[in-house]
Scaffold this active site. Structure first.
Site, PDB file in Angstrom:
ATOM      1  N   ASP A  30      15.992  61.057  20.840  1.00 57.43           N
ATOM      2  CA  ASP A  30      14.789  61.822  20.520  1.00 57.43           C
ATOM      3  C   ASP A  30      14.694  62.061  19.006  1.00 57.43           C
ATOM      4  O   ASP A  30      15.694  62.415  18.369  1.00 57.43           O
ATOM      5  CB  ASP A  30      14.865  63.163  21.257  1.00 57.43           C
ATOM      6  CG  ASP A  30      13.579  63.959  21.161  1.00 57.43           C
ATOM      7  OD1 ASP A  30      12.568  63.480  21.670  1.00 57.43           O
ATOM      8  OD2 ASP A  30      13.613  65.073  20.598  1.00 57.43           O
ATOM      9  N   GLU A  44      33.101  51.301  22.216  1.00 57.95           N
ATOM     10  CA  GLU A  44      34.411  51.518  22.855  1.00 57.95           C
ATOM     11  C   GLU A  44      34.313  51.390  24.362  1.00 57.95           C
ATOM     12  O   GLU A  44      35.315  51.292  25.054  1.00 57.95           O
ATOM     13  CB  GLU A  44      34.931  52.938  22.559  1.00 57.95           C
ATOM     14  CG  GLU A  44      35.380  53.172  21.148  1.00 57.95           C
ATOM     15  CD  GLU A  44      35.599  54.671  20.910  1.00 57.95           C
ATOM     16  OE1 GLU A  44      35.754  55.432  21.890  1.00 57.95           O
ATOM     17  OE2 GLU A  44      35.585  55.069  19.730  1.00 57.95           O
TER      18      GLU A  44
HETATM   19  C1  GLC Z   1       9.954  63.879  20.951  1.00 56.97           C
HETATM   20  C2  GLC Z   1       9.672  64.020  22.425  1.00 56.97           C
HETATM   21  C3  GLC Z   1       8.674  65.123  22.603  1.00 56.97           C
HETATM   22  C4  GLC Z   1       9.256  66.394  22.072  1.00 56.97           C
HETATM   23  C5  GLC Z   1       9.718  66.227  20.624  1.00 56.97           C
HETATM   24  C6  GLC Z   1      10.619  67.335  20.210  1.00 56.97           C
HETATM   25  O1  GLC Z   1       8.847  63.452  20.240  1.00 56.97           O
HETATM   26  O2  GLC Z   1       9.265  62.802  22.957  1.00 56.97           O
HETATM   27  O3  GLC Z   1       8.293  65.277  23.935  1.00 56.97           O
HETATM   28  O4  GLC Z   1       8.315  67.419  22.130  1.00 56.97           O
HETATM   29  O5  GLC Z   1      10.456  65.054  20.448  1.00 56.97           O
HETATM   30  O6  GLC Z   1      11.870  67.205  20.816  1.00 56.97           O
END
Ligand code: GLC
Ligand code: CA
Length: 563
Positions: A228, A277
């Site tokens: 993310d 790993e």
């Molecule tokens: C990313 C995710 C989104 C979230 C953001 C903050 O863009 O896909 O859904 O709100 O990160 O974590």
């Protein structure tokens, strides 16, 4: 002789038999299905999807013909941003189940030949994470504050934020804390909601912790991680003001001081050694919004991550010329680093593509109007066949195989997207693509669960259900099944790193890949092209006569030159 072909389904090949023959590097041409656990299937009737719900529906995913499942976060979280605010990276939120459920889900998926990719959220934690709670409680000078970005404010009494950055969800990217003695104190940085404080990746404890979290889930058996905000971890030194920049653009031309800093690549090189790993071909995929596909390619250099989402592709309108440009640029950018291209049309953060394409071009990825639904669906089906014909890996977001539109008319009082409540955010309407999917024609929440659903489903949802579309000739679900089955039987689909463009009328894309030919008509008119061989699949009604094919508006066709 005139032959009428409607949307046709090729002979069904049992997915499993094919899968076991597949060569290594499964991820290079994998079709990866995104499950948004809240909205997939609810096993215990509390209105919220859960891991057991996903586990019970794995056979559906196997039969659909996908290779892997990416699960959005299911970790312990106060759900300030639907789970992208993680309080404990090693625990499952009780709302989704427990670690045993996660384990069972992974084991069952493997038994069906499916791989599991989990979401990792390293840019920020929840404000309920142990580190952050202690950092607040211990007051200024606490060493735990160094694991986040705490700063004194500007102005005479520290009443102004430390810099001018804005949150992606709207409002300032800084929140002032109340110190343990009750005084107004330091500020902390949050690129997203105030409940999502950004980690300080310059602090070694942060890196150590995340390498340990990687191992935790790798030991349980996951096949990879979707990272993310992969472009956000490292901030420019000194956290410089932005000045007059357009703050909220995720896909701008400039490198922002909080995004796509070169230092993020050191993190991923370290992570790659951890992943390597482990036995088996496990992967990382980056959610990296960068100014260009060339900069995205930096994330997938041989010693870094395996894939990165292609948001330039997702943001492209249904237009032959623009699509051709982004396809060429993507393939060119990936070739030198040896990574597969990826293609994606929908996810949990953008308006579903059936609704984006129902609206006029140029409106971006957050759209609030239903538009012309029939047109949107026709284009969405054509866009999917185009995407699945391109070399590389493709991502499918739950419900797009049903042709689901975005739910644009959710009442304000049911909305949960934190950006909606923070005013001028560029993406306050993400709930519309997160409405629980319909499994059955009727019944409580259309088969999603035995009670209601956390977001209301619209009338008519049952007609779009998996039950209603299964075995129905011409349905969008059967189109996806046929397309995914064809990817297994036609070796030229998905493989390789180039396309050979063929001459085509304006508004039409045509390309060859070995013995496979794809033609996509993005124009609003029907067009006549060569019939390139044996028709494999079409997103609409195609007529062939005397070596020519007539494609209606917004239709994609697949041919093979093998008899
Ligand atoms: C990313 C995710 C989104 C979230 C953001 C903050 O863009 O896909 O859904 O709100 O990160 O974590
Ligand atoms: Ca549930």
């Amino acid at each position: 002789m005139t032959q009428q072909h409607s949307v046709i389904a090729p002979a069904q090949t049992p997915a499993k038999a094919q899968r076991s023959d597949r060569r290594g590097d499964w991820w290079r041409d994998a079709v990866i299905y995104q499950v948004y656990p809240r909205s997939f299937a609810d096993s215990n009737g509390d209105g919220m999807g859960d891991l057991e719900g996903v586990r019970a529906r794995l056979p559906y995913l196997r039969d659909l013909g996908i290779d892997a499942v990416w699960l959005s976060p299911f970790y312990a979280s106060p759900q300030a941003d639907a789970g992208y605010d993680v309080a404990d990276y090693r625990a499952v939120d009780p709302m989704f189940g427990n670690l045993l459920d996660a384990d069972a889900l992974i084991r069952d998926a493997h038994g069906l030949g499916l791989r599991i990719i989990v979401d990792l959220v390293p840019n920020h934690s929840s404000d309920q994470h142990e580190w952050f709670k202690r950092a607040l409680g211990e007051g200024p000078g606490s060493p735990l504050r160094e694991r986040y970005h705490f700063r004194p404010g500007k102005g005479e009494h520290g009443e102004l934020p430390p810099n001018d950055w804005e949150s992606i969800f709207g409002g300032p990217a800084w929140t002032r804390v109340t110190e343990p003695d009750g005084s107004a104190g330091e500020w902390y940085l949050h690129l997203f909601a105030p409940e999502q404080p950004d980690f300080n990746w310059e602090h070694p404890a942060v890196g150590d912790e995340f390498r340990s979290i990687l191992r935790f889930w790798l030991d349980i058996g996951v096949d990879g991680f979707r990272i993310d905000v992969a472009h956000g971890l490292v901030k420019a030194e000194g956290l410089p003001d932005l000045g007059s920049h357009d703050q909220l653009k995720l896909l701008g031309n400039d490198v922002m001081p909080f995004f796509d800093q070169d230092g993020v690549h050191d993190v991923y090189r370290q992570w790659r050694t951890v992943l390597d790993e482990y036995a088996g071909e496990r992967i990382f995929v980056a959610e990296a919004w960068t100014p260009t596909v060339e900069r995205t390619a930096n994330y997938v250099r041989p010693d870094e991550l395996h894939q990165a989402f292609n948001f330039q592709y997702l943001s492209t309108d249904w237009d032959a010329e623009e699509l051709r440009t982004v396809v060429d640029r993507t393939l060119e950018a990936m070739r030198p680093v040896g990574a597969p291209a990826t293609w994606v049309l929908s996810n949990h953060d953008v308006t579903r593509h059936a609704t984006r394409f129902a609206n006029p071009p140029g409106l971006g990825t957050q759209i609030r109007t239903a538009g012309d639904r029939e047109l949107g669906l026709r284009r969405a089906r054509a866009a999917t066949l185009l995407m699945l014909a391109l070399p590389g890996s493709a991502y499918v977001y739950q419900g797009e195989e049903l042709g689901l539109p975005d739910v644009v008319d959710l009442p304000d009082e049911v909305r949960q997207d934190p950006a909606y409540f923070r005013g001028a955010g560029q993406d306050g309407f993400r709930d519309g693509c997160r409405v629980p999917i319909p499994w059955t024609r009727d019944g409580s929440s259309y088969g999603f669960g035995s009670a209601g659903s956390w977001l209301p489903q619209p009338d008519g949802w049952g007609e779009l259900s998996i039950e209603a579309q299964t075995g129905t000739p011409g349905s969008t679900l059967e189109l996806y099944r046929s397309a995914l089955a064809a990817r297994r039987t036609q070796p030229d689909l998905g493989a390789g790193d180039s396309v050979e463009w063929l001459r085509a009328p304006e508004g039409v894309l045509a390309f060859r890949r070995g013995e496979f030919v794809c033609v996509a008509n993005t124009s609003g008119e029907s067009v006549t092209t060569s019939a390139y061989g044996r028709l494999l699949l079409a997103s609409g009604e195609v007529t062939e006569a005397d070596g020519e094919a007539k494609l209606p508006a917004d239709t994609t066709v697949w041919w093979t030159t093998t008899p």
